[in-house]
Design a protein around this motif. Structure first.
Motif: not given
Length: 517
Positions: A78-84, A146-151
């Protein structure tokens, strides 16, 4: 059943040979007592998970902390969906706490009820408030995000940091392959953070060292105590020299020997067994070596590994990229100066992997280099190579991704076809040496080969090559060898006119066949 050498997953003392799991960890007691957040990074399969699991258990059993290791890995899809990503991560953390902690230290029920994008922070706040002891959290596989999930994860940790220890974890350790700045984030045209800012609350970045020679001996001695099978001192020394203490390699060599090669426990393990096991591991490219080899495709890795293979200087390479290959375990700093491949096994794996494509492109070649007794005839091998290079050498150069050493890799592809019949091919190279040395062994024959490249704006490397090969042959204890000079100048003569051989003698009266290609 006796214990065994482990090459997959965390070690367990009841079934695996293992050293004290926390002995190689830096001293974290002070960092934790000082309410610090920190990073522990080390290459795969060096024992990070085993060590941190043991440390968390020790801290909890001390009665001073609620300490547990959790993993972020289930959030990676879920790299691009932090809430998921938050929900499976928190569910996995609950399961880990339930497995590893006494019930009075569990997180509160329904702790994942925070707002999307803030569930991690809210859950940890609730747990810290409910815990009768300060909460210490080790988050493993952090860089699988990665990406937004990591941030999002890093920012939630940073935002809750000021509320520790009563309303947030006292101490947090991020466990992964890389330091924070190398976490993968596709933003602003970059593929990595290149900064620690989303987690600028970290106090230290720590790493896990490899085994030393004494620890390798202690590990192998456990097998002797369990089974009676002895590793000779010379075998243990060879294992350390080949691996430089890299934990997976140390275990993998021993596992191959005692489970596949020498199953009779009355037979002692010798250096020859360790050497044979090394050849098997390299040829088989087990998961650890295969994943390491995959890194060679990355441009920032190639920018460092290619000049090392070619014996050139690094050039203008960013400091972060040098640290990156060190963090991956591919390279290390030579105590005498300069960057080098981390151990002799990796040193052989890297060019062998890079030669796979030209090997797959080779035409069928009859083994004309063997005599009627099946022994290697070096004169016949030379003629076979000249014929091969004249017909196929230059066209195959285009099949190689590492252009600076394309001739070396095509030659090695040819030589691998030779040694597949029952020999070995070893390589020596280093930054700034401006050459690569090969040692081909087949039966009773040892052939030393030195590879040099004639580049633009450089003089003929013949004289230096003969002197360097003379020294190499002395170390191999043989009196003849080949010096192959690849003419890579822009205005080099056509191959058909420059593909020549001549025989000369070194100052120490060793015979050298010079091949110009």
């Amino acid at each position: 059943m006796s214990r065994w050498f482990n090459t997959a997953g965390p070690c367990k003392a009841d079934i695996h040979y293992m050293l004290s799991p926390t002995s190689r960890l830096p001293d974290l007691d002070r960092l934790i007592a000082q309410e610090s957040y920190f990073v522990i990074h080390a290459p795969r399969q060096t024992g990070k998970t085993t060590a941190v699991l043991a440390l968390a258990k020790q801290l909890t059993e001390s009665g001073r902390y609620t300490a547990v290791m959790v993993s972020a890995e289930v959030g990676s899809p879920y790299s691009h969906d932090p809430s998921a990503a938050e929900l499976p991560i928190l569910d996995a953390w609950w399961a880990s706490a339930k497995f590893d902690l006494p019930s009075n230290l569990y997180p509160p029920k329904q702790w994942e009820q925070g707002q999307p994008g803030r569930r991690i922070q809210a859950a940890l706040q609730a747990w810290a408030q409910a815990s009768p002891r300060p909460l210490v959290l080790f988050i493993d596989e952090i860089d699988s995000l990665q990406d937004q999930a990591l941030i999002s994860m890093l920012r939630q940790l940073r935002d809750g940091y000021r509320n520790r220890p009563k309303n947030f974890p006292l101490s947090v350790g991020l466990i992964g392959l890389r330091d924070v700045r190398d976490y993968k984030v596709a933003s602003g045209g970059s593929e990595r953070l290149s900064t620690a800012s989303p987690f600028n609350i970290k106090v230290r970045s720590l790493t896990l060292r490899d085994f030393n020679a004494t620890e390798v001996r202690e590990l192998y001695q456990q097998h002797t105590l369990d089974t009676g099978q002895v590793f000779t001192p010379e075998a243990t020394v060879m294992a350390f020299n080949l691996t430089q203490g890299q934990p997976w390699l140390v275990n993998a060599l021993a596992k191959e020997v005692v489970e596949e090669m020498v199953t009779d426990t009355t037979v002692a393990i010798t250096p020859e067994h360790i050497f044979q096991a090394k050849e098997v591991l390299i040829a088989r490219l087990d998961t650890h070596l295969d994943s390491l080899a995959e890194r060679l495709r990355e441009p920032r890795v190639k920018a460092i590994i290619e000049p090392i293979l070619a014996g050139l200087e690094l050039g203008n390479v960013p400091n972060d990229d040098i640290q990156f290959v060190i963090d991956l375990g591919l390279c290390k700093m030579d105590p005498l100066g300069g960057l080098m491949i981390a151990n002799p096994i990796y040193r052989e794996v890297i060019p062998r992997v890079l030669a796979v494509t030209p090997m797959a492109s080779l035409p069928q070649i009859a083994p004309s280099w063997l005599n009627l007794s099946g022994e290697l005839d070096t004169d016949a091998l030379l003629q076979a190579f000249l014929k091969f290079w004249g017909q196929h050498g230059e066209p195959l150069l285009g099949s190689v991704a590492y252009h600076e050493i394309a001739p070396h890799l095509v030659l090695m592809a040819f030589l691998h076809r030779v040694v597949n019949g029952g020999g070995t091919l070893e390589r020596e190279y280093a930054i700034g040496r401006d050459r690569m040395d090969l040692c081909l062994k087949y039966g009773n024959i040892t052939l030393g080969i030195e590879l040099k490249v004639w580049r633009d704006k450089k003089g003929d490397p013949l004289e230096d090559g003969i002197e360097q090969l003379d020294s190499y042959l002395a170390r191999l204890k043989v009196n003849f060898g080949w010096l192959i000079i690849f003419d890579q100048r822009t205005k080099a003569p056509p191959l058909e006119s420059r593909l020549t051989t001549q025989v000369t003698t070194t100052k120490n009266r060793r015979s050298v066949t010079v091949v110009r290609a």
